[in-house]
Design an enzyme around this catalytic site. Sequence first.
Site, PDB file in Angstrom:
ATOM      1  N   LEU A   1       0.870  -1.123   0.049  1.00  0.00           N
ATOM      2  CA  LEU A   1       0.001  -0.005   0.056  1.00  0.00           C
ATOM      3  C   LEU A   1       0.875   1.248   0.023  1.00  0.00           C
ATOM      4  CD1 LEU A   1      -2.881  -1.014   2.490  1.00  0.00           C
ATOM      5  CD2 LEU A   1      -2.857  -0.888  -0.113  1.00  0.00           C
TER       6      LEU A   1
ATOM      7  N   GLY B   1       2.473  -8.902   5.717  1.00  0.00           N
ATOM      8  CA  GLY B   1       3.219  -8.151   7.162  1.00  0.00           C
ATOM      9  C   GLY B   1       2.811  -6.704   6.996  1.00  0.00           C
ATOM     10  N   GLY B   2       2.636  -6.005   7.969  1.00  0.00           N
ATOM     11  CA  GLY B   2       2.376  -4.557   7.911  1.00  0.00           C
ATOM     12  C   GLY B   2       1.304  -4.218   6.898  1.00  0.00           C
ATOM     13  N   ASP B   3       1.674  -3.528   5.779  1.00  0.00           N
ATOM     14  CA  ASP B   3       0.772  -3.213   4.741  1.00  0.00           C
ATOM     15  C   ASP B   3       1.127  -3.858   3.584  1.00  0.00           C
ATOM     16  OD1 ASP B   3       2.976  -1.925   4.532  1.00  0.00           O
ATOM     17  OD2 ASP B   3       2.085   0.125   3.849  1.00  0.00           O
ATOM     18  N   GLU B   4       1.850  -5.051   3.902  1.00  0.00           N
ATOM     19  CA  GLU B   4       2.030  -5.692   2.351  1.00  0.00           C
ATOM     20  C   GLU B   4       1.226  -6.646   2.452  1.00  0.00           C
ATOM     21  OE1 GLU B   4       6.341  -6.184   1.573  1.00  0.00           O
ATOM     22  OE2 GLU B   4       6.893  -4.974   3.460  1.00  0.00           O
TER      23      GLU B   4
END
Length: 325
Positions: free
Chosen positions: A199, A239-242
Amino acid sequence: MPTTCEIHLAQLLDTLVPMHLQLDTDGLITHVGPTLAKLRPGVALGGMSVFDLFDIQRPSNIGTMAALRTQAGAKLHLRFRSPPCTALKGVLSPFGDRVILNLSFGISVQDGIRDYALTASDFAPTDMTVEMLYLFEAKSAAMDASRRLNARLQGAKIAAEEQAFTDTLTGLKNRRAMDHVLARLTESRAAFALLHLDLDFFKQINDTMGHAAGDRVLQKVARIMVELTRQQDTVVRYGGDEFVLILAGPTDKQVLQSVAERLIARLEQPILIDGQPCAVSASIGIVRSVDYDRPDPIQMLSDADAALYVSKRGGRAQLHFHGAE
Protein backbone atom coordinates in the site's frame (compact mmCIF):
# COMPACT_ATOMS: atom_id res chain seq x y z
CA MET A 1 -64.08 -74.38 22.72
CA PRO A 2 -60.72 -74.58 24.50
CA THR A 3 -60.75 -76.33 27.83
CA THR A 4 -59.86 -74.64 31.13
CA CYS A 5 -56.54 -76.48 31.06
CA GLU A 6 -55.82 -75.20 27.55
CA ILE A 7 -56.69 -71.65 28.59
CA HIS A 8 -54.39 -71.84 31.59
CA LEU A 9 -51.63 -73.28 29.42
CA ALA A 10 -52.00 -70.44 26.91
CA GLN A 11 -51.85 -67.87 29.71
CA LEU A 12 -48.78 -69.53 31.16
CA LEU A 13 -46.98 -69.61 27.82
CA ASP A 14 -47.96 -66.02 27.03
CA THR A 15 -46.08 -64.99 30.17
CA LEU A 16 -43.08 -67.28 29.90
CA VAL A 17 -42.57 -67.38 26.12
CA PRO A 18 -44.55 -64.50 24.58
CA MET A 19 -43.11 -65.20 21.10
CA HIS A 20 -44.65 -68.63 20.60
CA LEU A 21 -47.24 -70.44 18.48
CA GLN A 22 -49.41 -73.44 19.23
CA LEU A 23 -50.04 -75.72 16.27
CA ASP A 24 -52.52 -78.56 15.79
CA THR A 25 -51.77 -81.87 14.10
CA ASP A 26 -52.25 -80.30 10.65
CA GLY A 27 -49.86 -77.42 11.33
CA LEU A 28 -52.62 -74.84 11.75
CA ILE A 29 -52.10 -72.09 14.30
CA THR A 30 -54.39 -72.40 17.29
CA HIS A 31 -52.86 -69.76 19.56
CA VAL A 32 -50.40 -66.89 19.14
CA GLY A 33 -48.24 -65.37 21.88
CA PRO A 34 -48.77 -61.61 22.41
CA THR A 35 -45.34 -60.50 21.23
CA LEU A 36 -45.47 -62.63 18.11
CA ALA A 37 -48.91 -61.19 17.36
CA LYS A 38 -47.31 -57.70 17.40
CA LEU A 39 -45.00 -58.76 14.58
CA ARG A 40 -48.01 -59.16 12.26
CA PRO A 41 -50.46 -56.45 13.27
CA GLY A 42 -53.86 -56.65 11.64
CA VAL A 43 -53.29 -60.22 10.43
CA ALA A 44 -55.53 -63.00 11.77
CA LEU A 45 -52.93 -65.69 12.42
CA GLY A 46 -55.37 -68.12 14.06
CA GLY A 47 -56.23 -70.92 11.62
CA MET A 48 -53.32 -70.05 9.28
CA SER A 49 -50.87 -72.78 8.33
CA VAL A 50 -47.44 -72.38 9.85
CA PHE A 51 -46.02 -73.06 6.39
CA ASP A 52 -47.97 -70.11 4.94
CA LEU A 53 -46.64 -67.84 7.66
CA PHE A 54 -43.02 -68.95 7.60
CA ASP A 55 -40.43 -70.09 5.13
CA ILE A 56 -38.47 -72.73 7.01
CA GLN A 57 -34.95 -72.28 5.68
CA ARG A 58 -32.99 -74.72 7.81
CA PRO A 59 -33.35 -77.60 7.90
CA SER A 60 -34.51 -77.42 4.30
CA ASN A 61 -37.31 -79.43 2.72
CA ILE A 62 -39.60 -79.18 5.74
CA GLY A 63 -43.03 -78.84 4.21
CA THR A 64 -45.29 -81.11 6.26
CA MET A 65 -46.24 -81.29 9.90
CA ALA A 66 -44.87 -84.84 10.14
CA ALA A 67 -41.48 -83.63 8.89
CA LEU A 68 -41.60 -80.66 11.24
CA ARG A 69 -42.27 -82.89 14.27
CA THR A 70 -39.04 -84.77 13.58
CA GLN A 71 -37.13 -81.55 14.35
CA ALA A 72 -38.37 -81.37 17.94
CA GLY A 73 -35.64 -79.89 20.16
CA ALA A 74 -33.48 -78.81 17.21
CA LYS A 75 -32.84 -75.21 16.20
CA LEU A 76 -34.95 -74.01 13.30
CA HIS A 77 -34.18 -71.06 11.01
CA LEU A 78 -37.33 -69.36 9.76
CA ARG A 79 -38.28 -66.20 7.91
CA PHE A 80 -41.63 -64.48 7.51
CA ARG A 81 -42.96 -64.93 4.00
CA SER A 82 -44.54 -61.46 3.87
CA PRO A 83 -42.65 -58.18 4.45
CA PRO A 84 -40.94 -57.35 6.62
CA CYS A 85 -39.32 -60.74 6.08
CA THR A 86 -37.68 -60.88 9.49
CA ALA A 87 -35.43 -63.86 10.20
CA LEU A 88 -36.19 -65.79 13.39
CA LYS A 89 -34.82 -68.72 15.33
CA GLY A 90 -37.18 -71.40 16.68
CA VAL A 91 -37.40 -74.56 18.71
CA LEU A 92 -40.23 -77.07 18.54
CA SER A 93 -41.72 -79.01 21.46
CA PRO A 94 -44.58 -81.55 21.16
CA PHE A 95 -47.28 -81.22 23.82
CA GLY A 96 -49.86 -83.97 23.60
CA ASP A 97 -51.51 -83.85 20.20
CA ARG A 98 -50.27 -80.34 19.51
CA VAL A 99 -46.92 -78.63 19.04
CA ILE A 100 -45.50 -75.52 20.67
CA LEU A 101 -43.11 -73.48 18.52
CA ASN A 102 -41.11 -70.93 20.48
CA LEU A 103 -39.37 -68.19 18.50
CA SER A 104 -36.71 -65.51 19.03
CA PHE A 105 -34.82 -62.90 17.04
CA GLY A 106 -31.43 -64.34 17.85
CA ILE A 107 -28.58 -61.94 17.13
CA SER A 108 -30.89 -59.77 14.99
CA VAL A 109 -32.81 -58.69 18.10
CA GLN A 110 -31.81 -55.04 17.68
CA ASP A 111 -33.28 -54.93 14.16
CA GLY A 112 -36.42 -56.67 15.37
CA ILE A 113 -36.91 -54.25 18.22
CA ARG A 114 -36.42 -51.31 15.85
CA ASP A 115 -38.70 -52.67 13.12
CA TYR A 116 -41.57 -53.55 15.46
CA ALA A 117 -41.16 -50.92 18.20
CA LEU A 118 -40.85 -53.59 20.90
CA THR A 119 -40.00 -52.81 24.50
CA ALA A 120 -38.78 -54.81 27.50
CA SER A 121 -42.40 -55.59 28.42
CA ASP A 122 -42.74 -57.64 25.22
CA PHE A 123 -40.28 -60.23 26.51
CA ALA A 124 -40.33 -62.58 29.48
CA PRO A 125 -38.72 -60.97 32.55
CA THR A 126 -36.01 -63.65 32.60
CA ASP A 127 -35.35 -63.42 28.86
CA MET A 128 -31.76 -62.37 28.16
CA THR A 129 -33.18 -60.18 25.42
CA VAL A 130 -34.14 -57.70 28.13
CA GLU A 131 -30.52 -57.54 29.24
CA MET A 132 -29.47 -57.13 25.61
CA LEU A 133 -31.93 -54.27 25.29
CA TYR A 134 -30.23 -52.46 28.14
CA LEU A 135 -26.82 -53.20 26.64
CA PHE A 136 -27.92 -51.89 23.24
CA GLU A 137 -29.34 -48.75 24.83
CA ALA A 138 -26.15 -48.22 26.83
CA LYS A 139 -24.01 -48.87 23.76
CA SER A 140 -26.13 -46.52 21.67
CA ALA A 141 -25.87 -43.78 24.30
CA ALA A 142 -22.10 -44.29 24.55
CA MET A 143 -21.72 -44.22 20.76
CA ASP A 144 -23.79 -41.04 20.52
CA ALA A 145 -21.69 -39.41 23.21
CA SER A 146 -18.52 -40.54 21.46
CA ARG A 147 -19.73 -39.15 18.12
CA ARG A 148 -20.61 -35.83 19.72
CA LEU A 149 -17.22 -35.68 21.44
CA ASN A 150 -15.41 -36.56 18.21
CA ALA A 151 -17.38 -33.90 16.34
CA ARG A 152 -16.42 -31.30 18.95
CA LEU A 153 -12.77 -32.40 18.88
CA GLN A 154 -12.75 -32.29 15.08
CA GLY A 155 -14.34 -28.86 15.15
CA ALA A 156 -11.77 -27.67 17.68
CA LYS A 157 -8.96 -29.12 15.57
CA ILE A 158 -10.24 -27.39 12.43
CA ALA A 159 -10.67 -24.13 14.33
CA ALA A 160 -7.13 -24.37 15.75
CA GLU A 161 -5.67 -25.14 12.33
CA GLU A 162 -7.63 -22.30 10.78
CA GLN A 163 -6.45 -19.92 13.49
CA ALA A 164 -2.86 -21.00 12.98
CA PHE A 165 -3.09 -20.10 9.28
CA THR A 166 -5.14 -16.90 9.61
CA ASP A 167 -4.14 -13.30 10.13
CA THR A 168 -6.18 -12.17 13.13
CA LEU A 169 -6.65 -8.57 11.99
CA THR A 170 -7.79 -9.07 8.39
CA GLY A 171 -9.00 -12.68 8.32
CA LEU A 172 -6.67 -13.34 5.37
CA LYS A 173 -4.17 -16.18 5.25
CA ASN A 174 -0.89 -15.54 7.05
CA ARG A 175 2.70 -16.24 6.02
CA ARG A 176 2.56 -19.74 7.46
CA ALA A 177 -0.40 -20.56 5.25
CA MET A 178 1.35 -18.94 2.27
CA ASP A 179 4.37 -21.21 2.76
CA HIS A 180 2.13 -24.29 2.67
CA VAL A 181 0.30 -23.13 -0.46
CA LEU A 182 3.52 -22.28 -2.31
CA ALA A 183 5.14 -25.57 -1.30
CA ARG A 184 2.12 -27.51 -2.57
CA LEU A 185 2.04 -25.64 -5.88
CA THR A 186 5.75 -25.99 -6.56
CA GLU A 187 5.80 -29.67 -5.59
CA SER A 188 2.90 -30.40 -7.92
CA ARG A 189 4.52 -28.28 -10.66
CA ALA A 190 1.26 -26.39 -11.09
CA ALA A 191 1.36 -23.09 -12.95
CA PHE A 192 0.70 -20.04 -10.79
CA ALA A 193 1.46 -16.35 -10.48
CA LEU A 194 2.52 -14.43 -7.41
CA LEU A 195 1.61 -10.76 -6.88
CA HIS A 196 3.39 -8.80 -4.17
CA LEU A 197 1.29 -5.75 -3.27
CA ASP A 198 2.28 -2.87 -1.02
CA LEU A 199 0.00 0.00 0.00
CA ASP A 200 1.20 3.48 -0.91
CA PHE A 201 0.81 6.34 1.60
CA PHE A 202 -0.41 4.01 4.34
CA LYS A 203 2.08 5.40 6.89
CA GLN A 204 0.42 8.81 6.57
CA ILE A 205 -2.91 7.34 7.73
CA ASN A 206 -1.28 5.85 10.83
CA ASP A 207 0.53 9.12 11.54
CA THR A 208 -2.49 11.41 11.09
CA MET A 209 -5.46 9.28 12.10
CA GLY A 210 -3.94 6.70 14.41
CA HIS A 211 -3.30 2.98 14.25
CA ALA A 212 -6.95 2.08 14.89
CA ALA A 213 -7.93 3.86 11.67
CA GLY A 214 -5.00 2.18 9.91
CA ASP A 215 -6.23 -1.24 11.07
CA ARG A 216 -9.70 -0.52 9.67
CA VAL A 217 -8.18 0.52 6.35
CA LEU A 218 -6.25 -2.76 6.23
CA GLN A 219 -9.46 -4.69 6.91
CA LYS A 220 -11.29 -2.93 4.08
CA VAL A 221 -8.34 -3.43 1.72
CA ALA A 222 -8.41 -7.14 2.60
CA ARG A 223 -12.12 -7.38 1.71
CA ILE A 224 -11.49 -5.61 -1.61
CA MET A 225 -8.73 -8.06 -2.57
CA VAL A 226 -10.90 -11.04 -1.67
CA GLU A 227 -13.75 -9.60 -3.78
CA LEU A 228 -11.48 -9.14 -6.81
CA THR A 229 -9.93 -12.62 -6.69
CA ARG A 230 -11.34 -16.10 -7.17
CA GLN A 231 -12.13 -18.69 -4.54
CA GLN A 232 -9.18 -20.85 -5.61
CA ASP A 233 -6.75 -17.92 -5.20
CA THR A 234 -4.97 -17.20 -1.92
CA VAL A 235 -4.76 -13.70 -0.44
CA VAL A 236 -2.08 -13.33 2.24
CA ARG A 237 -1.26 -10.55 4.62
CA TYR A 238 2.51 -10.71 4.29
CA GLY A 239 3.14 -8.19 7.05
CA GLY A 240 2.22 -4.60 7.91
CA ASP A 241 0.69 -3.11 4.77
CA GLU A 242 2.15 -5.74 2.42
CA PHE A 243 0.11 -8.49 0.81
CA VAL A 244 0.81 -11.47 -1.43
CA LEU A 245 -1.74 -12.85 -3.87
CA ILE A 246 -1.22 -16.36 -5.21
CA LEU A 247 -3.22 -16.89 -8.38
CA ALA A 248 -3.47 -20.56 -9.28
CA GLY A 249 -3.64 -21.28 -13.01
CA PRO A 250 -3.45 -18.07 -15.03
CA THR A 251 0.04 -17.14 -16.23
CA ASP A 252 -0.89 -15.11 -19.30
CA LYS A 253 0.60 -11.65 -18.84
CA GLN A 254 -2.46 -9.84 -20.17
CA VAL A 255 -4.73 -11.67 -17.71
CA LEU A 256 -2.40 -10.96 -14.80
CA GLN A 257 -2.02 -7.34 -15.83
CA SER A 258 -5.81 -6.98 -15.95
CA VAL A 259 -6.14 -8.39 -12.43
CA ALA A 260 -3.42 -6.08 -11.11
CA GLU A 261 -4.92 -3.03 -12.83
CA ARG A 262 -8.34 -3.75 -11.29
CA LEU A 263 -6.74 -3.98 -7.86
CA ILE A 264 -4.88 -0.71 -8.34
CA ALA A 265 -7.95 1.11 -9.66
CA ARG A 266 -10.18 -0.14 -6.84
CA LEU A 267 -7.67 0.67 -4.10
CA GLU A 268 -7.19 4.21 -5.43
CA GLN A 269 -10.81 4.92 -4.51
CA PRO A 270 -10.93 6.69 -1.12
CA ILE A 271 -11.79 4.49 1.85
CA LEU A 272 -14.15 6.12 4.34
CA ILE A 273 -13.29 5.76 8.02
CA ASP A 274 -15.86 7.44 10.28
CA GLY A 275 -16.91 9.60 7.33
CA GLN A 276 -13.36 10.74 6.63
CA PRO A 277 -11.75 9.64 3.33
CA CYS A 278 -8.45 7.80 3.56
CA ALA A 279 -6.43 7.81 0.34
CA VAL A 280 -4.13 4.90 -0.41
CA SER A 281 -2.96 3.22 -3.60
CA ALA A 282 -1.15 0.00 -4.42
CA SER A 283 2.13 -0.86 -6.06
CA ILE A 284 2.47 -4.41 -7.38
CA GLY A 285 5.29 -6.70 -8.43
CA ILE A 286 4.44 -9.85 -10.38
CA VAL A 287 6.28 -13.13 -11.00
CA ARG A 288 5.14 -16.22 -12.88
CA SER A 289 6.13 -19.81 -12.14
CA VAL A 290 6.50 -20.53 -15.87
CA ASP A 291 9.44 -18.13 -16.02
CA TYR A 292 11.54 -20.46 -13.84
CA ASP A 293 13.08 -23.78 -14.76
CA ARG A 294 12.50 -24.92 -11.18
CA PRO A 295 10.24 -22.49 -9.33
CA ASP A 296 11.50 -21.82 -5.82
CA PRO A 297 9.11 -19.96 -3.45
CA ILE A 298 11.92 -18.01 -1.74
CA GLN A 299 13.38 -16.88 -5.05
CA MET A 300 9.97 -15.99 -6.45
CA LEU A 301 9.09 -13.91 -3.39
CA SER A 302 12.43 -12.11 -3.65
CA ASP A 303 11.90 -11.41 -7.36
CA ALA A 304 8.32 -10.22 -6.74
CA ASP A 305 9.64 -7.90 -4.03
CA ALA A 306 12.24 -6.51 -6.48
CA ALA A 307 9.53 -5.95 -9.12
CA LEU A 308 7.36 -4.25 -6.50
CA TYR A 309 10.05 -1.68 -5.75
CA VAL A 310 10.49 -0.99 -9.44
CA SER A 311 6.79 -0.02 -9.37
CA LYS A 312 7.41 2.12 -6.26
CA ARG A 313 10.29 3.95 -7.85
CA GLY A 314 8.29 4.40 -11.05
CA GLY A 315 5.75 6.62 -9.32
CA ARG A 316 3.59 4.17 -7.31
CA ALA A 317 0.12 2.86 -8.13
CA GLN A 318 1.85 0.81 -10.81
CA LEU A 319 2.49 -2.83 -11.64
CA HIS A 320 5.70 -4.39 -12.88
CA PHE A 321 6.59 -7.91 -14.05
CA HIS A 322 9.91 -9.26 -12.85
CA GLY A 323 12.33 -9.48 -15.73
CA ALA A 324 10.46 -6.93 -17.84
CA GLU A 325 13.39 -4.54 -17.62
